[in-house]
Structures are given as structure tokens and as C-alpha cells.
Design an enzyme around this catalytic site. Structure first.
Site: not given
Length: 241
Positions: A59, A200
Site C-alpha cells: 500500500d 507497504h
């Protein structure tokens, strides 16, 4: 002025009430701030399959510093992943989007500004989709709400907009920067067939994520797991057949 005198019994009951209310509030806050513990009906957070296949997802990118390092590792390990990009970052880094597609990765939609409340849900989804399409010629299919927060109304709106809400079932918690070993353990100790793993590649400094990625892939493979994109994983889901 009146002076109120509480009996011992009333005082204890009052304290019990405060502790009970406080406990409920604390539990509510914990639930709301840890969406990885919530399995929201109607979302895609795992595949129902006995096959030892999992999906790595990233992400908050693309990031000009950390995303290339992550892509280098994935290329070396011959792994394809799914990247949920922010529209704002996508617009600033179109070459990274092109590299993602060229190297066989999947691009998901993470909104434009990482707005937890998603006040302009459709507008932000469309802005991000347009940024991805402008750079790659591909539209996004999966949408991951910032923080994993999604209401029933937002879920319905996302579906009407042609996207599938994708959450996760294993949180690496790399967003806490707990140390490389802890990130690896968070994944390897909680993985199961059909898992969607949250990591991430943007948002903050992600050097711990970069350092943990290779060991995570190696450990999963040592346990017999194969890694796939979300779309590939979804084809194995017994509930979609």
C-alpha cells in the site's frame, strides 16, 4: 452549598460503572483502529482454498526510494505482487507504474489522498484509476480503502463503481516499524493457504519493509507456499466457482 456523602457501596458501584464504560470504549476504539482484525462481509480478504498460495500486497506507493528496492527484490525472487497505489503518488511517478506492469505486477486502487473518511470516494477512485490508465493503459479492479475502513454504504458504492473491495488477512504491521525480525514473524507465524498479506512501499520510510521482504519470501517458500497476485489468488477461491 450541599455536601453529598457517598456510601462505600455506592462508591464501588460508581467505580465499577466507570471501568465498564471505559472498557467498552477502549474495546470499541481498538476495533476501529485495527481493521485487520475485522472481516467485513462482502469484501475480499482471503481466498477459500486448500492450496498453499498467498498474495503479497503493498500500500501507499509508488515511492521513488522504496518501491524500486522492493521491485528489485521481487524481480530477483521471481515473485509477482499487487500494489495498491495512491493517485497522488501515481501521478508523480508514472515511470514506476509502467515498471510495475512491465514486470508482471498488478495495480490496485488506494484512493487519491489516503483519506480515511473517504469523503469523496468515487471521485478519488476515479482520479487514481485515470492516473493508472494514463501511465499504463490499464484500469484498476481492486480497491483498498485507506486504513481498511469501509462502511456498508461505501462498500456498495465501490461495487457500483466497478471495483472489488480488497482487505487483508495477514498484517505484517510494517507500518509500525517494529524491526525486521518482527515484521517477518508477523507474516510467517500467521500465514495460511489463501492469505492476503499487507505490506507497504510508501507513506513513510520503509527500509524495514525492504529488508524483511526477501526473508519473508524465502520463509514462505520453505514452508511450501507459492506467491501470486490478487487476481491469480481469486481464481483459486472455491466460493467464486
Amino acid at each position: 452549598m450541599r455536601i453529598y456523602v457517598l456510601s462505600r457501596q455506592k462508591l464501588l458501584l460508581g467505580l465499577l460503572f466507570l471501568f465498564t464504560v471505559g472498557g467498552i470504549l477502549a474495546i470499541t476504539q481498538f476495533t476501529l483502529t485495527t481493521p485487520s482484525l475485522v472481516r467485513t462481509p462482502g469484501t475480499y480478504y482471503m481466498a477459500n482454498t486448500p492450496e498453499k498460495v498467498v498474495a503479497l500486497t503493498f500500500d501507499d506507493g509508488p515511492d521513488p526510494i522504496d518501491t524500486p528496492d522492493i521491485l528489485d527484490i521481487l524481480k530477483e525472487k521471481e515473485v509477482r505482487a499487487t500494489f495498491f497505489v495512491l493517485g497522488k503518488a501515481a501521478q508523480s511517478n508514472p515511470d514506476l507504474l509502467k515498471r510495475l506492469v512491465k514486470e508482471g505486477h498488478e495495480i490496485g486502487n488506494h484512493g487519491f489522498n489516503h483519506d480515511y473518511q473517504q469523503r469523496h470516494l468515487v471521485k478519488e477512485m476515479n482520479q487514481t484509476d485515470q492516473a493508472v490508465y494514463a501511465a499504463t493503459g490499464y484500469h484498476t479492479y481492486f480497491y483498498r480503502p485507506p486504513g481498511g475502513f469501509v462502511s456498508k454504504t461505501q462498500l456498495e458504492t465501490t461495487n457500483r463503481n466497478g471495483h472489488v473491495v480488497a482487505l487483508w488477512s495477514v498484517d505484517s504491521k510494517d507500518w509500525r516499524n517494529p524491526g525486521v525480525k518482527q515484521i517477518v514473524d508477523n507474516v510467517v507465524k500467521n500465514v495460511f493457504p489463501g492469505s492476503i498479506i499487507l505490506m507497504h512501499d510508501g507513506g513513510y520510510q520503509r527500509s524495514q519493509t525492504v529488508k524483511s521482504l526477501g526473508p519473508i519470501i524465502d520463509a514462505l517458500r520453505a514452508r511450501g507456499y507459492r506467491l501470486a497476485t490478487l487476481s491469480e489468488l481469486k481464481t483459486l477461491d472455491s466460493e467464486t466457482k
